[in-house]
Enzyme design. Structure first.
Site, PDB file in Angstrom:
ATOM      1  N   VAL A  53       1.878   6.844   0.545  1.00  0.00           N
ATOM      2  CA  VAL A  53       1.168   5.962   1.192  1.00  0.00           C
ATOM      3  C   VAL A  53      -0.201   5.910   0.335  1.00  0.00           C
ATOM      4  CG1 VAL A  53      -0.197   5.377   3.286  1.00  0.00           C
ATOM      5  CG2 VAL A  53       2.150   6.026   3.485  1.00  0.00           C
ATOM      6  N   CYS A  54      -0.866   4.588   0.239  1.00  0.00           N
ATOM      7  CA  CYS A  54      -2.288   4.663  -0.359  1.00  0.00           C
ATOM      8  C   CYS A  54      -3.237   3.835   0.529  1.00  0.00           C
ATOM      9  CB  CYS A  54      -2.046   3.811  -1.802  1.00  0.00           C
ATOM     10  SG  CYS A  54      -3.344   3.418  -2.668  1.00  0.00           S
ATOM     11  N   ILE A  55      -3.791   4.577   1.397  1.00  0.00           N
ATOM     12  CA  ILE A  55      -4.994   3.973   2.043  1.00  0.00           C
ATOM     13  C   ILE A  55      -6.047   4.863   2.098  1.00  0.00           C
ATOM     14  CG2 ILE A  55      -3.375   2.981   3.837  1.00  0.00           C
ATOM     15  CD1 ILE A  55      -3.618   5.212   5.818  1.00  0.00           C
ATOM     16  N   ASN A  88       0.771  -1.332  -0.091  1.00  0.00           N
ATOM     17  CA  ASN A  88      -0.045  -0.053   0.161  1.00  0.00           C
ATOM     18  C   ASN A  88       1.057   1.100  -0.057  1.00  0.00           C
ATOM     19  OD1 ASN A  88      -1.897  -2.045   2.266  1.00  0.00           O
ATOM     20  ND2 ASN A  88      -2.657  -1.473   0.208  1.00  0.00           N
TER      21      ASN A  88
END
Length: 620
Positions: free
Chosen positions: A90-92, A83
Site C-alpha cells: 500500500v502506498c499512502i 495506490n
C-alpha cells in the site's frame, strides 16, 4: 522469557485495544504471541465501491524500532488499485517515513509519526479503498508497457540481476492475459486435442535463432517430438486442379523471378520501388521468350505466396523488400509458443505483472514525483518509474492521440514520420478439423493459387469474395501431429483476414471450393464439412490491430528501427530512459519472435548498464 522491547510493548497494547473495541470492517492481530512484528489483517471492502462485499487479507510488517518508523502493509493477493503496488504494498501518506516529503507533495503531518496507530492505518486504508488518490501512485524503477514476448523477456532479464527485486519492475498489459501476439489455443478448443499457435508458429532463421537455441540449451525442447521441418516441396492446386510443378519445372522459374527481383533493385539504391505485382510483370516482359505457356500461366500466381509472409496483397507488397535472405530453414514449433511465454512468466513474480490496464498517457518528463516517467492507465491509476520500455505493437504506436497513447510532451516529428514510414499486415489463420482425411496426408503443405486477372485486391471487403480470389497456404497438421482426424491450418492475408475475422462463420463458405481440389477421391463430389473451425481475431483486437510490420511499396524499414532501437545517436526520443522494444525495432529477426525476444534483452541490458548494473555487479 526475555523482557519485551519498547516496540513489542506498544504492539501488544494496541492489539489489546483493537480486540476490545475493533473498528467496523477490520480484524487484525499478530500471527502469534512469539511474533508481534507480523500481523494478519482482514479488511472489508467499503460499500458502493468495486470492493463492496469483499474481504481482503493483508499483512502488516513492523520494524524493530516501531513506532518511530512506520510498518509496511501488503495485500495478499494484491488488489488492483492506483495506490497499491503490483506486489500488494500500500502506498499512502500515513505509511511514509516521518518528516519532510522530498518530493514536496505531502505535508509532514500527513506522514507517519509515533502518535499514529494501527487502527488509524487500517481506517486510512479503508478510506483509500473508498476514495483512491491517483495523484499519489506507486513508484517503481522500471515499467514495461506490454506483456508480449519482448516485454516479458525484458522483465525476466532485469529480474535476473540480484540487485533488482520484483518490487522494482512492473509489466503493464492492456489485455487479460500475457503473450501479446503469441497465442497458443487451449486443447479443449480442438476436437482433436491439438493446441494451435494462432500467432507465430515457426522458428525462422533456424541457423541463428536465439529463442530456439535458448530453449534447446534450457532443455525445453525435445528435438524429436516438439519441432518439425515442414518444408517438403509444396503441392500446389488451382481452380483447374493440381498444378504440374515438377513436370513443368515451375519452381525453377519462381527461383528465377526471385533472383530477377534481387538483381533489379541491387543495381542502385535509388531505383524507384515497384509493387511485387508490377516487378513480376517486368520479369515476364523481359523473359517471356524463355518461358513455356504453362510457366506463364502459373508462375506469376505462384509468387503470391509472399502474401502469406507479409499478410498483405501483392499489389501492396514492396518489390524492393519482398525477397528475404533467410538464415536457415523454418522449423515448425509443434509444442507451441505458449510454452515459451509460460516458462518466462514463471521467472517473473505475479505481482510484477498488471493485467487489464490499458495505458492512455505517458508523461516523459514527470514533475509530480521523484521518478522521471509517469504512466497513466484508463482506470485512473498512475505509475511512476525511472525507466520505461514501450513494447506495444507498431500498429498501436502509429495511432494518433485520439485513438492511441497520448504522449506529453508530444513525440518528435521524426518519430511520427518513422511510424508512418512502414505499415503492418494482417496475417490470420483459419483452422479446419475433420472426421476424416480427404487429402494426400503424405504432404507437409499445400499452396492453392488464386485465379488470374484479379484487380483491386487490397480494397476493403464488404462481402465475402469469390473463392480463389486470394491464394491460400495450408499446413497439414494431420501429418505434423499424426492425428486420427484431419486438421488443416490455413494462413490468410489482408483484406481477407479482416473480413473473415469479423465474419468467422463464413470461412468454410470461402475455402470449401478451394479445399475440394485437394480431394484424393476423384468421384467425391463434395468433401466433408469440418467438425470444428477456429478463426483468429487479431484485426478485431483493439490492442493488436493486425499481425506484424509489413513492407508496402515505397516503405523504408530502416527509419523506424533507427528511431526506436536506441542504437543511433541524435535519433529517436530525447529522453534516453524511455526505450522501445518489439519486432519492429530490430533489423535481425524483424517481424519474428526471436527478433522481439532479442530486442527485450537489448533494452533490459541497456537499463542495467545505465543503472550501474552489469552482469549482476554494481559498478562503483
Amino acid at each position: 522469557m526475555a523482557p519485551r522491547s519498547t516496540a513489542q510493548k506498544r504492539l501488544l497494547k494496541e492489539f489489546q485495544q483493537l480486540s476490545k473495541d475493533p473498528p467496523p470492517g477490520i480484524i487484525a492481530g499478530p500471527v502469534s504471541e512469539d511474533n508481534l512484528f507480523t500481523w494478519e489483517c482482514l479488511v472489508e471492502g467499503p460499500s458502493e465501491t468495486p470492493y463492496e462485499n469483499g474481504v481482503f487479507p493483508a499483512i502488516l510488517t513492523f520494524p524493530k524500532d516501531y513506532p518511530l518508523s512506520p510498518p509496511v502493509l501488503k495485500f495478499d493477493p494484491p488488489l488492483l488499485h492506483p495506490n497499491i503496488y503490483a506486489d500488494g504494498t500500500v502506498c499512502i501518506s500515513i505509511l511514509h517515513p516521518p518528516g519532510e516529503d522530498p518530493n514536496q507533495y505531502e505535508r509532514p503531518e500527513e506522514r507517519w509519526s509515533p502518535v499514529q496507530s494501527i487502527e488509524k492505518i487500517l481506517l486510512s486504508v479503508m478510506s483509500m479503498l473508498a476514495e483512491p488518490n491517483p495523484e499519489s501512485g506507486a513508484n517503481i524503477d522500471a515499467a514495461i508497457i506490454g506483456a508480449g514476448i519482448s516485454g516479458l523477456k525484458a522483465a525476466e532479464t532485469l529480474l535476473s540481476s540480484p540487485h533488482i527485486s520484483p518490487e522494482d519492475v512492473l509489466v503493464i498489459e492492456a489485455q487479460d492475459h500475457i503473450g501479446g501476439r503469441l497465442k497458443t489455443s487451449d486443447s479443449d478448443q480442438s476436437k482433436l486435442g491439438i493446441r494451435y499457435d494462432l500467432g507465430a508458429s515457426w522458428f525462422h532463421d533456424s541457423l541463428n535463432n536465439t529463442v530456439l537455441n535458448d530453449m534447446i540449451n534450457d532443455g525445453l525442447l525435445d528435438l524429436n517430438d516438439d519441432v518439425y521441418f515442414d518444408d517438403k516441396d509444396v503441392q500446389a492446386y488451382s481452380s483447374s486442379g493440381e498444378v504440374p510443378i515438377v513436370d513443368e519445372k515451375l519452381n525453377r522459374v519462381v527461383e528465377d523471378i526471385e533472383k530477377f527481383i534481387e538483381l533489379y533493385f541491387h543495381d542502385s539504391l535509388n531505383i524507384p520501388d515497384l509493387s511485387l505485382e508490377d516487378i513480376v510483370l517486368k520479369f515476364f516482359e523481359k523473359n517471356e521468350k524463355f518461358l513455356t505457356g504453362i510457366q506463364k500461366q502459373y508462375c506469376g500466381r505462384m509468387m503470391r505466396y509472399l502474401e502469406l509472409w507479409f499478410g498483405i496483397c501483392w499489389d501492396k507488397i514492396s518489390g524492393k523488400y519482398a525477397i528475404m535472405d533467410h538464415q536457415g530453414r523454418n522449423l515448425l514449433n509443434k509444442k507451441g509458443y505458449g510454452f515459451l511465454v509460460e516458462n518466462i512468466a514463471r521467472k517473473i513474480s505475479e505481482s510484477s505483472i498488471l493485467l487489464n490496464s490499458p495505458v492512455k498517457r505517458i508523461v516523459r518528463n514527470n514533475k509530480e514525483e521523484s521518478k522521471r516517467v509517469r504512466i497513466e492507465t484508463t482506470d485512473g491509476s498512475k505509475i511512476y518509474s525511472d525507466y520505461l520500455i514501450v513494447t506495444v505493437p507498431h500498429s498501436i504506436l502509429a495511432l494518433d492521440s485520439s485513438e492511441g497513447i497520448v504522449w506529453e510532451p508530444k513525440l518528435p516529428e521524426r518519430m511520427i514520420d518513422a511510424f508512418n514510414s512502414i505499415h503492418f499486415g494482417a496475417l490470420g489463420k483459419v483452422v479446419f478439423e475433420f472426421d476424416t482425411i480427404f487429402w494426400d496426408n503424405s504432404q507437409d503443405r499445400f499452396q492453392i493459387l488464386a485465379d488470374d486477372n484479379q484487380t483491386n485486391l487490397s480494397n476493403k471487403l464488404t462481402k465475402l469474395p469469390p473463392s480463389f480470389t486470394y491464394p491460400a497456404f495450408l499446413v497439414n497438421f494431420s501429418r505434423v501431429h499424426n492425428t486420427n482426424g484431419g486438421s488443416l491450418v490455413i494462413l490468410t492475408q489482408a483484406p481477407l483476414t479482416d473480413y473473415l475475422e469479423s465474419h468467422p462463420n463464413q470461412a468454410w463458405e470461402y475455402f470449401a471450393p478451394m479445399l475440394q481440389k485437394l480431394s484424393i477421391d476423384p468421384d467425391a463430389k463434395k468433401i466433408p464439412a469440418p467438425i470444428n473451425t477456429i478463426v483468429t481475431d487479431w484485426t478485431v483486437n483493439p490492442y493488436i490491430r493486425g499481425s506484424y510490420s509489413a513492407m508496402y511499396t515505397d516503405d523504408d524499414p530502416s527509419d523506424l528501427i533507427i528511431q526506436l532501437s536506441g542504437e543511433f545517436e541524435n535519433c529517436g526520443i530525447s529522453e534516453p530512459y524511455i526505450r522501445f522494444a518489439g519486432e519492429h525495432t530490430i533489423s535481425d529477426g524483424a517481424g519474428c519472435v526471436h527478433g522481439a525476444y532479442n530486442s527485450g534483452i537489448r533494452e533490459a541490458n541497456w537499463i542495467l548498464s545505465d543503472d550501474g548494473l552489469i552482469d549482476g555487479s554494481r559498478i562503483c
